[in-house]
Design a protein around this motif. Structure first.
Motif, short mmCIF file in Angstrom:
data_model
loop_
_atom_site.label_atom_id
_atom_site.label_comp_id
_atom_site.label_asym_id
_atom_site.label_seq_id
_atom_site.Cartn_x
_atom_site.Cartn_y
_atom_site.Cartn_z
N GLU A 112 40.02 -60.02 27.52
CA GLU A 112 39.63 -58.66 27.09
C GLU A 112 39.83 -57.67 28.24
OE1 GLU A 112 38.58 -57.44 24.24
OE2 GLU A 112 37.78 -59.08 23.01
N ARG A 155 40.48 -66.40 20.75
CA ARG A 155 39.32 -66.55 19.85
C ARG A 155 39.42 -67.85 19.06
NH1 ARG A 155 40.26 -60.72 18.82
NH2 ARG A 155 38.77 -59.59 20.12
N ASP A 203 33.88 -52.59 7.25
CA ASP A 203 34.36 -53.94 7.53
C ASP A 203 35.53 -53.95 8.51
OD1 ASP A 203 32.52 -55.15 5.79
OD2 ASP A 203 33.81 -54.76 4.05
N THR A 204 35.65 -52.86 9.27
CA THR A 204 36.81 -52.74 10.18
C THR A 204 36.91 -53.91 11.16
OG1 THR A 204 36.80 -50.33 10.01
CG2 THR A 204 37.89 -51.29 11.93
N ASP A 205 35.78 -54.31 11.75
CA ASP A 205 35.82 -55.38 12.74
C ASP A 205 36.31 -56.70 12.13
OD1 ASP A 205 32.87 -54.29 14.60
OD2 ASP A 205 34.98 -53.69 14.72
N ALA A 206 35.82 -57.01 10.94
CA ALA A 206 36.26 -58.23 10.27
C ALA A 206 37.74 -58.15 9.93
CB ALA A 206 35.43 -58.47 9.01
N ARG A 227 39.98 -56.43 11.47
CA ARG A 227 40.75 -56.55 12.71
C ARG A 227 40.92 -58.02 13.11
NH1 ARG A 227 37.47 -54.50 15.92
NH2 ARG A 227 38.07 -52.31 15.73
N ARG A 228 39.85 -58.80 12.99
CA ARG A 228 39.95 -60.23 13.34
C ARG A 228 40.97 -60.93 12.46
NH1 ARG A 228 34.30 -59.53 14.30
NH2 ARG A 228 33.76 -60.02 12.15
N GLN A 247 43.55 -49.16 12.04
CA GLN A 247 42.29 -48.44 11.84
C GLN A 247 42.36 -47.00 12.32
OE1 GLN A 247 39.72 -50.92 14.15
NE2 GLN A 247 39.89 -49.61 15.94
#
Length: 770
Positions: free
Chosen positions: A561, A541, A16-19, A21-22, A38
């Protein structure tokens, strides 16, 4: 610990790293310290000791729950969960600490989590996409607790702004946004739309489904939102009148110190809503709603209003006012005083005097005034057509009623914006601004509208930041419940190079009005100038989520980005999912040109440039011409350089003669002369621009002109001076980055120079400046 930390510890499974991070980026974007890295998911005694220490010292423990945590009976995150539970044994009951956050459809009843997780309210964030409500709730949980359990609001960052802010739609000043259309941020003074000054262009509603402000668990008793008034007139072209009455009523309520009033930007989305009063009250976090209508027929007007308690749908009162059109101000005053009385909010003699004012006795003048404001609200006041329309309408107001102070102030600001945005910086235009504001101050020096407009005028006409600050601090005392005061002071402070203070102010404004797109855009500029990339990306975002139908925001995110990382992966992914119509839209072609430059695909750039030589949102033909000519110069196509620049040379020379105190024409003329191989003239012109707007006077625009100086040095072959300037620029805030330097066409002759490459490869040159 003598001083407990206010950090949030984020616990998650590696899947769930991406979530995670958000979530971390969103919280950091609003000033919350988050312990999440991370790169350190590696284990070891040292790392293990660090994690245990952080869990012992953090203020909140956010546990990400998902199908991935369900599937893993073992995992380091489970050790973190147990450590958090152990810490709760030493806490008093009711102290918030563990915050489970579910990012998918995992049911609470079946969740494999410690028992203590089931004793608190869970938060659901689909896909780990943070919402304004989640951010606000997290910040509320971090507030210090009094002995009675109530939260203590954070203090304002200035004694002059120590009163509670509120939600009035007034606003003053703005600046050039860092994240403009996609990667326009790469190139100083390249084609990009100017940001809308929030004072002159309040945000229009987004979609029905999006709440403008977060729900709160503790609603202030003296809090109210005024929904947009329904236009009941047979002549539907009078909608501007109903909107004007609504805006003026909000202005009146903003001066009642005890009331919390939701801003205009946050209530506009409820026009024609089918939501219940209770739903709206929960979304906006208010105890009361006022809904009403306006019917106008000839010289008569009827205004109806009903005050509703959102917690039980009780109608507190409902009234109808039938008056002559000239009595519209008395109606607005009566409604404001009725609301204050119903909510037991005291009205001081000074406030009562303000509420009972009559800005004009001339109904025709008032019509023109409301039309002028409506035009200002609908159109970006950075464009020449919008400014000319506003100028005509406000000029009509003062012709009808020369004693209408606020109209003179609005006219002064319009004149000032012509000069500030480089549309018309002639001495005659500035003299007209000076005369109009002097008339406004002479007529009503203590009126809040005039005070606000005087601050706006000082900012735009003369970059007189001390005077602008004084006016907004004065306005803060008169309208303590106004988030726009915080936003305005934020914009003034960053012009003075007080970046950290500026960021605190804009964050404060966003706390009060999280759905305000102008505030978010202004925060983007501050974050980008200071290379706070994670926060910038999180804020962008949020804009994409708020405005999903706006293609510009998606391009902006891909551009951000690149600016932060130098990667075009996000750009490639965006282009892959666009429809042919979106790819070939004006904004699509512009960004594809930018990305062709970043890739070094000269043939594609030239093809697209022939297809679309100019981008309308750039306003100035010089923007597109100068940018394209620089690309052609970098590839040795000098015939194309002359073809693009020769037609505009005479126009630029005429502009600097007509507008000798406007820096922008001088800067464009300097770059044009450099590309046409006139180095002495180029340096003379850019130095004139720097003299007009030095860094010491303007920390936002000043570095941009110095960047153009570095470009001119590079184009004319003076590598030593160019690299010296770039080295200096990277030590201070500015709208550029090492990623931009790598692809900037004007730096073509610097590539391969060890000193230039060292600048690009030094990690500290891409790190946050504070």
């Amino acid at each position: 610990m003598s001083e407990p930390t206010k950090a949030v510890f984020l616990s998650y499974a590696r899947e769930d790293t991406d979530a995670a991070r958000r979530i971390a980026e969103a919280l950091r974007g609003f000033g919350v310290e988050v312990w999440f890295d991370q790169s350190e998911l590696r284990g070891g005694d040292s790392w293990d000791a660090k994690i245990k220490k952080q869990i012992r010292e953090c203020a909140l423990f956010l546990a990400v729950v998902s199908a991935h945590t369900q599937a893993r009976a073992e995992g380091y995150f489970r050790r973190e969960w147990k450590l958090a539970v152990e810490r709760t044994h030493d806490m008093a009951d009711g102290v918030p600490f563990i915050v489970p956050v579910v990012i998918d459809a995992t049911a609470e009843s079946a969740a494999l989590v410690p028992e203590q997780f089931m004793r608190v309210q869970w938060t659901r964030l689909a896909g780990g996409m943070p919402t304004p409500e989640f951010v606000t709730q997290t910040k509320r949980l971090l507030e210090p607790r009094r002995s009675d359990g109530a939260g203590t609001p954070p203090a304002a960052s200035s004694a002059a702004l120590s009163a509670k802010p509120s939600k009035s739609p007034l606003l003053a000043v703005a600046v050039i946004a860092v994240v403009a259309i996609a990667v326009a941020m790469f190139f100083a003074l390249r084609p990009m739309p100017k940001e809308n000054p929030p004072a002159a262009a309040p945000v229009r509603p987004v979609t029905e489904s999006k709440p403008a402000a977060p729900a709160t668990s503790a609603v202030t008793e003296k809090s109210i939102a005024v929904l947009p008034f329904t236009n009941m007139s047979e002549d539907k072209d009078t909608g501007f009148f109903a909107d004007g009455v609504h805006e003026d009523l909000l202005t009146n309520l903003a001066v009642v110190a005890e009331l919390k009033v939701i801003s205009r930007t946050s209530v506009l989305q409820y026009r024609g809503t089918t939501k219940t009063m209770r739903q709206i009250g929960q979304e906006l976090g208010v105890a009361y709603l006022l809904e009403g209508s306006v019917r106008r027929a000839g010289n008569k007007v009827r205004v109806t209003g009903q005050l509703i308690n959102t917690r039980n749908d009780e109608h507190v009162w409902a009234k109808s006012y039938d008056r002559d059109l000239t009595d519209i101000f008395a109606i607005q005053s009566a409604i404001a005083q009725e609301i204050a009385g119903a909510l037991s909010a005291a009205i001081s003699p000074q406030t009562k005097k303000f509420l009972e004012r009559r800005p004009t006795e001339n109904s025709v003048a008032y019509d023109f005034y409301l039309k002028g404001r409506d035009s200002r609200n609908r159109s970006p006041t950075t464009s020449a057509p919008a400014l000319r329309e506003a100028e005509e309408l406000f000029r009509s107001v003062v012709q009808q009623d020369p004693n209408f102070a606020a109209a003179w102030g609005e006219l002064a600001v319009v004149h000032a914006l012509f000069a500030f945005w480089g549309i018309d910086g002639s001495p005659a235009r500035l003299a007209a601004a000076d005369a109009a504001i002097a008339q406004a101050v002479r007529l009503a020096p203590e009126a809040p509208d005039v005070i606000r407009l005087l601050g706006t005028y000082a900012y735009y006409a003369h970059r007189d930041y001390a005077r602008a600050t004084a006016q907004y601090e004065k306005l803060a005392r008169l309208q303590p419940n106004d988030p726009t005061v915080f936003s305005s002071l934020s914009l003034i402070l960053r012009r003075q190079g007080r970046w950290a203070e500026s960021l605190n102010y804009i964050r404060r404004a966003l706390e009060l009005d999280p759905g305000n797109v102008s505030y978010i855009r202004n925060s983007l500029a501050t974050l980008g100038y200071n290379r706070r990339w994670a926060e910038l990306l999180a804020a962008q975002r949020r804009l994409v989520a708020l405005l999903p139908e706006k293609l510009r925001e998606q391009f902006d995110l891909a551009g951000a980005e690149f600016t932060a990382t130098g990667s075009l992966q996000a750009a490639d992914e965006l282009l892959a999912r666009l429809s042919p119509a979106e790819r070939d839209s004006p904004v699509g072609i512009y960004n594809r040109k930018s990305w062709a430059v970043a890739r070094g695909d000269y043939a594609e750039f030239k093809r697209l440039d022939q297809l679309q030589p100019a981008f309308e949102e750039a306003e100035w033909p010089a923007l597109s011409a100068s940018w394209a000519a620089t690309v052609y110069w970098a590839h040795g196509d000098l015939a194309a350089v002359r073809s693009r620049l020769t037609p505009q040379l005479a126009e630029l020379q005429g502009r600097v003669e007509r507008e000798p105190t406007s820096a922008l024409p001088w800067a464009f003329l300097g770059m044009t002369q450099a590309l046409l191989e006139h180095p002495d003239e180029a340096l003379r012109h850019i130095r004139k621009a720097m003299e007009l707007v030095p860094e010491a006077r303007d920390a936002l625009d000043g570095p941009t002109y110095r960047y153009v100086l570095a470009e001119i040095y590079a184009v004319t072959g003076d590598k030593d001076q160019a690299i010296a300037e770039l080295t200096r620029l990277l030590r201070a805030p500015g709208n550029f980055s090492v990623a931009a330097f790598r692809v900037e066409p004007s730096f073509a002759k610097l590539r391969g120079d060890p000193r230039f490459e060292a600048l690009l490869n030094d990690p500290k040159n891409n790190q946050p400046l504070f």
